[in-house]
Design a protein around this motif. Structure first.
Motif, PDB file in Angstrom:
ATOM      1  N   CYS A  76      72.591  58.280  24.013  1.00 35.13           N
ATOM      2  CA  CYS A  76      72.067  59.096  25.207  1.00 35.13           C
ATOM      3  C   CYS A  76      73.052  60.313  25.605  1.00 35.13           C
ATOM      4  N   GLY A  77      73.801  60.621  24.627  1.00 33.86           N
ATOM      5  CA  GLY A  77      74.730  61.754  24.839  1.00 33.86           C
ATOM      6  C   GLY A  77      74.047  63.171  25.049  1.00 33.86           C
ATOM      7  N   SER A  78      74.643  64.052  25.857  1.00 37.52           N
ATOM      8  CA  SER A  78      74.214  65.164  25.752  1.00 37.52           C
ATOM      9  C   SER A  78      75.212  66.225  26.397  1.00 37.52           C
ATOM     10  N   ASN A  79      75.179  67.522  26.239  1.00 41.18           N
ATOM     11  CA  ASN A  79      76.492  68.343  26.794  1.00 41.18           C
ATOM     12  C   ASN A  79      75.912  68.669  28.156  1.00 41.18           C
ATOM     13  N   ASP A  80      75.053  68.005  28.895  1.00 38.20           N
ATOM     14  CA  ASP A  80      74.601  68.350  30.089  1.00 38.20           C
ATOM     15  C   ASP A  80      74.656  67.115  30.863  1.00 38.20           C
ATOM     16  N   PRO A 103      81.050  63.183  23.695  1.00 42.43           N
ATOM     17  CA  PRO A 103      81.612  64.298  25.081  1.00 42.43           C
ATOM     18  C   PRO A 103      80.840  65.621  24.794  1.00 42.43           C
ATOM     19  N   PRO A 104      80.732  66.261  25.639  1.00 48.41           N
ATOM     20  CA  PRO A 104      80.006  67.650  25.821  1.00 48.41           C
ATOM     21  C   PRO A 104      80.237  68.561  24.589  1.00 48.41           C
ATOM     22  N   HIS A 117      82.928  63.914  33.014  1.00 53.49           N
ATOM     23  CA  HIS A 117      81.534  63.701  32.322  1.00 53.49           C
ATOM     24  C   HIS A 117      81.226  62.428  32.256  1.00 53.49           C
ATOM     25  N   PHE A 118      82.382  61.367  31.464  1.00 56.50           N
ATOM     26  CA  PHE A 118      81.875  60.229  31.287  1.00 56.50           C
ATOM     27  C   PHE A 118      82.145  59.276  32.657  1.00 56.50           C
TER      28      PHE A 118
END
Length: 291
Positions: A76-80, A103-104, A117-118
């Motif tokens: 589910c990773g994203s930089n947003d 991480p972004p 973020h996390f």
């Protein structure tokens, strides 16, 4: 909850569309061959080129086939941060057991930004989070100190460590505690990683050799290190060959060799592996006894 051989599943495409029937058969095969968990929509699954609807469908199909037999950790990773939260909500709605988050990337936040973020994802969605530390792709690195802070959040439960630095296993074990699941992100280093306190591997090679990778992890978990070393020797050329060109080109080529129903198509900007890479894969498959 998470241990053993966990394939980072490739996503099959037919005429550039998600081939759900082939994917379902592939997921079933992975479970039948002994895989201990599944990761759909990760880097190897070309998650970055899936739109939100496709992403949700891939995760849902994986969950439906798994049917609780093994855990599903949805990429589910994203930089947003907002997009990462939306993907995580969709994964929870689909029934995934956890989410996997880098991480972004590109933005290159500092350590406070990585933590925030996390923490925002963990607060927004009540679903276990496995961190994915892969500086070679994201440029950013989750420091041991930041990981220690994140490990105090109840639903941050572990890390897929692809730093390539085995010393980090001991440093993170000391900082985050022995209940914090450390999972290797590098097949070629999994033997050392397990000996230092790891609990499994989110594996590219398991796409091609699920039984051998499961046997390897079972040997490690049982403390049968001689058996694990023999399997490492058998699999090592394949670990290397699958990264002889840009991933997942070589692994999709290899999967097609062992499962011809799985077409090796990629989505741009990924392209087919070079002839030299294909030769390396062919030789490694033969060395492992898979063809």
């Amino acid at each position: 909850m998470f241990k053993g051989s966990i394939p980072a599943l490739v996503t099959p495409f037919r005429d550039e569309a998600f081939d759900e029937a082939v994917f379902r058969a592939f997921v079933g095969w992975q479970i039948d061959e002994g895989s201990h968990g599944l990761v759909p929509c990760g880097t190897t699954g070309e998650g970055a080129t899936l739109d939100s609807a496709e992403h949700a469908r891939v995760v849902a199909a994986c969950v439906e086939v798994a049917a609780g037999r093994v855990p599903v950790i949805a990429g589910c990773g994203s930089n947003d941060t907002r997009h990462a939260i939306a993907l995580t909500r969709a994964a929870k709605d689909a029934g995934a057991d956890a989410s996997l988050h880098v991480p972004p990337y590109y933005n290159r936040p500092n350590q406070e930004g990585i933590y925030a973020h996390f923490a925002a994802i963990a607060e927004a969605v009540d679903l276990p989070i496995v961190l994915y530390n892969v500086p070679s792709r994201t440029i950013t690195d989750i420091s041991v100190e930041t990981m220690e802070r994140l490990a105090r959040i109840a639903n941050v439960v572990g890390v897929k460590d692809a730093t390539g630095n085995l010393a980090r296993v001991s440093a993170q074990r000391a900082a985050c505690g022995t209940d914090f699941a450390q999972i290797s992100g590098n097949d070629d280093m999994a033997l050392g990683f397990m000996a230092m306190g790891g609990v499994g591997c989110i594996s590219v090679t398991a796409n091609v050799a699920p039984r051998l990778c499961a046997d390897f992890q079972n040997a490690c978990m049982d403390g049968r290190w001689d058996d694990a070393l023999a399997l490492q020797d058998r699999l090592y050329p394949l670990h290397a060959a699958l990264f002889s060109d840009a991933s997942p080109g070589p692994v999709k080529y290899a999967v097609n060799k062992v499962r011809p129903d799985f077409l090796p198509g990629l989505r741009l900007p990924m392209t087919a592996p070079s002839e030299a890479s294909r030769r390396a894969v062919d030789a490694a498959l033969a060395h492992a006894g898979l063809v």
